[in-house]
Design an enzyme around this catalytic site. Structure first.
Site, PDB file in Angstrom:
ATOM      1  N   GLU A   1      -0.580 -35.467  69.359  1.00 29.84           N
ATOM      2  CA  GLU A   1       0.528 -34.508  69.432  1.00 29.84           C
ATOM      3  C   GLU A   1       0.963 -34.136  68.022  1.00 29.84           C
ATOM      4  O   GLU A   1       1.083 -35.008  67.161  1.00 29.84           O
ATOM      5  CB  GLU A   1       1.760 -35.084  70.149  1.00 29.84           C
ATOM      6  CG  GLU A   1       1.617 -35.228  71.644  1.00 29.84           C
ATOM      7  CD  GLU A   1       2.889 -35.753  72.308  1.00 29.84           C
ATOM      8  OE1 GLU A   1       3.992 -35.545  71.782  1.00 29.84           O
ATOM      9  OE2 GLU A   1       2.739 -36.387  73.373  1.00 29.84           O
TER      10      GLU A   1
ATOM     11  N   GLU B   1       3.593 -43.405  73.718  1.00 41.03           N
ATOM     12  CA  GLU B   1       4.827 -43.690  72.958  1.00 41.03           C
ATOM     13  C   GLU B   1       5.707 -44.788  73.567  1.00 41.03           C
ATOM     14  O   GLU B   1       6.722 -44.500  74.207  1.00 41.03           O
ATOM     15  CB  GLU B   1       5.659 -42.424  72.770  1.00 41.03           C
ATOM     16  CG  GLU B   1       4.955 -41.342  71.998  1.00 41.03           C
ATOM     17  CD  GLU B   1       5.867 -40.181  71.636  1.00 41.03           C
ATOM     18  OE1 GLU B   1       7.039 -40.203  72.028  1.00 41.03           O
ATOM     19  OE2 GLU B   1       5.389 -39.266  70.968  1.00 41.03           O
TER      20      GLU B   1
HETATM   21  C1  BG6 Z   1       6.853 -36.637  72.084  1.00 32.33           C
HETATM   22  C2  BG6 Z   1       6.495 -36.773  73.545  1.00 32.33           C
HETATM   23  O1  BG6 Z   1       7.725 -37.664  71.754  1.00 32.33           O
HETATM   24  O2  BG6 Z   1       7.500 -35.506  71.646  1.00 32.33           O
HETATM   25  C3  BG6 Z   1       6.490 -35.464  74.288  1.00 32.33           C
HETATM   26  O3  BG6 Z   1       5.294 -37.451  73.752  1.00 32.33           O
HETATM   27  C4  BG6 Z   1       7.712 -34.670  73.904  1.00 32.33           C
HETATM   28  O4  BG6 Z   1       6.436 -35.732  75.656  1.00 32.33           O
HETATM   29  C5  BG6 Z   1       7.662 -34.335  72.421  1.00 32.33           C
HETATM   30  O5  BG6 Z   1       7.812 -33.511  74.643  1.00 32.33           O
HETATM   31  C6  BG6 Z   1       8.924 -33.634  71.950  1.00 32.33           C
HETATM   32  O6  BG6 Z   1      10.000 -34.527  72.047  1.00 32.33           O
HETATM   33  P1  BG6 Z   1      11.408 -34.206  72.673  1.00 32.33           P
HETATM   34  O7  BG6 Z   1      12.091 -35.523  72.773  1.00 32.33           O
HETATM   35  O8  BG6 Z   1      12.123 -33.312  71.716  1.00 32.33           O
HETATM   36  O9  BG6 Z   1      11.202 -33.568  74.000  1.00 32.33           O
END
Ligand code: BG6
Length: 483
Positions: free
Chosen positions: A389, A201
């Site tokens: 993810e 990302e």
């Molecule tokens: C993604 C990341 O953006 O979303 C993860 O790759 C992250 O590392 C996940 O934990 C959830 O996002 P956030 O910003 O709510 O922790």
């Protein structure tokens, strides 16, 4: 039963320990009269879960690990929720075997994790730290012994602080340092790991870290410097792709993990779909578009004007070095409509009643998993996609008498997976899915206040308790289908 009395009896049932055994025995009972038709996934589909080093490992001072920018950021009062740090997090560094057992319970075939650069090179460059690398050898050996394929990301935001002291991603030297770290690590671990991802990302660690200051290192650079920093990051990815291929001791596959800003047609008619096709290239111009096309869009460069990044044709070639798969981090999407604007589209502002999960950015739209892979394939000709993810934060409550019955997360997952399956059935080239996340973990600026896991973690005791969603996911995997 009237609505109110149903709710009362449900509450009474939930309050008894009997509910757990009722749930456990439900599967063993006689087949129900109603059997919904399953939506099947391809035979060789890779079901997995995902984590990232800083979010789960803890052991921040152990075995020679150097400090990362996230140590510095989280130890600076006021930068994260209640100034929480990931010094211990899930203590995955010590409990990884236990967590592999959780993965085996789920039946996953793959596990996505990241390597902490400052464990391998405590100063970012120079002398490697064999003890740091040993952890990943132990981890991958244990995964392979459990029949789980490791999918490794080389950079998930924990930049060595020593490199930040020299400018971090604003400094082109960091792009070269990243390629050197990738070369060394792949040389050491490609006997065990064949699936490699460079970065996770760009937008989060560059725009979030150097633009909005939400993420480490917490800077707010002027537009021109931010654009140059973005460019350094995509160059780093390209250099690392080349380094990985050169260093591998056996055939490997290389990709990256990107949170492509999701765009979908508000209405699936030709005019809306065309508007979405234009929009998705433009909103992703600094990262996905240049990585997949080897060019910045005219609109991106024109908008930046004199602040546009300087680049050479050679750099564009490096940035767009061919990859073997595209890792898509996909949580949500946004609707566009055709409009009388210079580009012919309008990204629709979200109405105030648009539903979202516990994180205020995580708007519920299952069609993200239908449209984003479709556009990756139709616009950019991507041949293989992993959903690296997908998942959601929920206000999970672990009660003493029962575990977490996270029907909200099950609702989210079921509907996203149905859309994923729908797209695959139409030809979207998605080869696997990695649920974010195996465990509740340290959610960056949100600290421990947001829970994304399908396993509940008590951060005082490090006790893990699978949630209802983990049973849901286990069922999906066992049946290779979603209903
Ligand atoms: C993604 C990341 O953006 O979303 C993860 O790759 C992250 O590392 C996940 O934990 C959830 O996002 P956030 O910003 O709510 O922790």
């Amino acid at each position: 039963m009237k609505r109110r009395s149903f709710l009362q009896s449900a509450a009474a049932l939930a309050a008894t320990p009997a509910l757990q055994s009722l749930l456990d025995s439900a599967a063993a009972q006689t087949p129900p009269a109603i059997t919904p038709a399953p939506h099947r996934f391809p035979q060789d589909f890779v079901w997995g879960t995902a984590t990232a080093s800083y979010q789960v490992e803890g052991a921040f001072h152990e075995d020679g690990r150097g400090p990362s920018i996230w140590d510095t950021f989280s130890h600076t009062p006021g930068k994260t929720y209640q100034s929480q740090t990931a010094d211990v997090a899930d203590d995955f560094y010590h409990l990884y075997k236990h967590d592999i057992a959780l993965m085996q319970r789920l039946g996953v075939k793959g596990f996505r994790f990241s390597i902490a650069w400052p464990r391998v090179f405590p100063q970012g460059t120079g002398t490697p730290n064999p003890k740091g690398l040993d952890f990943y050898k132990r981890l991958t050996d244990a995964l392979l012994a459990a029949g789980i394929e490791p999918f490794c990301t080389l950079f998930h935001w924990d930049l060595p602080q020593a490199l930040q002291d020299q400018g971090g991603w604003t400094n082109r030297a960091t792009s070269h340092a990243f390629a050197d770290y990738a070369r060394y690590t792949v040389g050491q671990l490609s006997d065990r790991i064949t699936q490699w991802m460079t970065t996770n990302e760009f937008d989060s660690f560059i725009d979030g870290g150097y633009g909005s200051a939400d993420n480490a290192p917490g800077l707010k650079l002027p537009r021109r410097e931010l654009a140059a920093t973005r460019h350094n990051a995509v160059v780093a990815h390209g250099l690392a792709v080349q380094a990985i291929r050169a260093a591998a001791t056996r055939p490997i596959l290389v990709g990256l993990a990107e949170d492509v800003s999701g765009i979908m047609p508000a209405i699936a008619d030709p005019a809306h779909i065309r508007a979405a096709e234009i929009a998705i290239r433009e909103v992703n111009a600094p990262y996905t578009t240049v990585v997949l096309e080897g060019r910045y869009t005219d609109r991106y460069l024109a908008t930046l004007g004199a602040d546009a990044p300087h680049f050479t044709p050679d750099e564009l070639k490096t940035i767009s070095a061919p990859i073997d798969f595209f890792g898509l981090n996909c949580y949500t999407t946004q609707e566009v409509v055709p409009a009388d604007t210079p580009d012919g589209y309008l990204i629709v502002p979200r109405p105030s009643t648009y539903p979202h999960m516990a994180s205020d950015w995580l708007f519920l739209n299952p069609q993200a998993l239908y449209w984003t892979p479709k556009f990756l394939s139709s616009i950019w000709g991507v041949k293989k996609i992993y959903i690296t993810e997908n998942g959601c934060s929920c206000d999970d409550v672990l009660r003493p008498d029962i575990r977490v019955l996270d029907t909200d997360r099950v609702l989210y997952l079921r509907n996203y997976l149905l859309q994923l399956q729908r797209g695959i059935a139409e030809g979207n080239p998605v080869a696997g899915y990695f649920l974010w996340s195996l465990l509740d973990n340290y959610e960056w600026g949100s600290g421990y206040s947001k829970r994304f896991g399908i396993t509940y973690v008590d951060f005082q005791t490090e006790t893990r308790t699978p949630k209802l969603s983990s049973d849901f996911y286990r069922n999906v995997i066992a049946n290779n289908s979603v209903v």
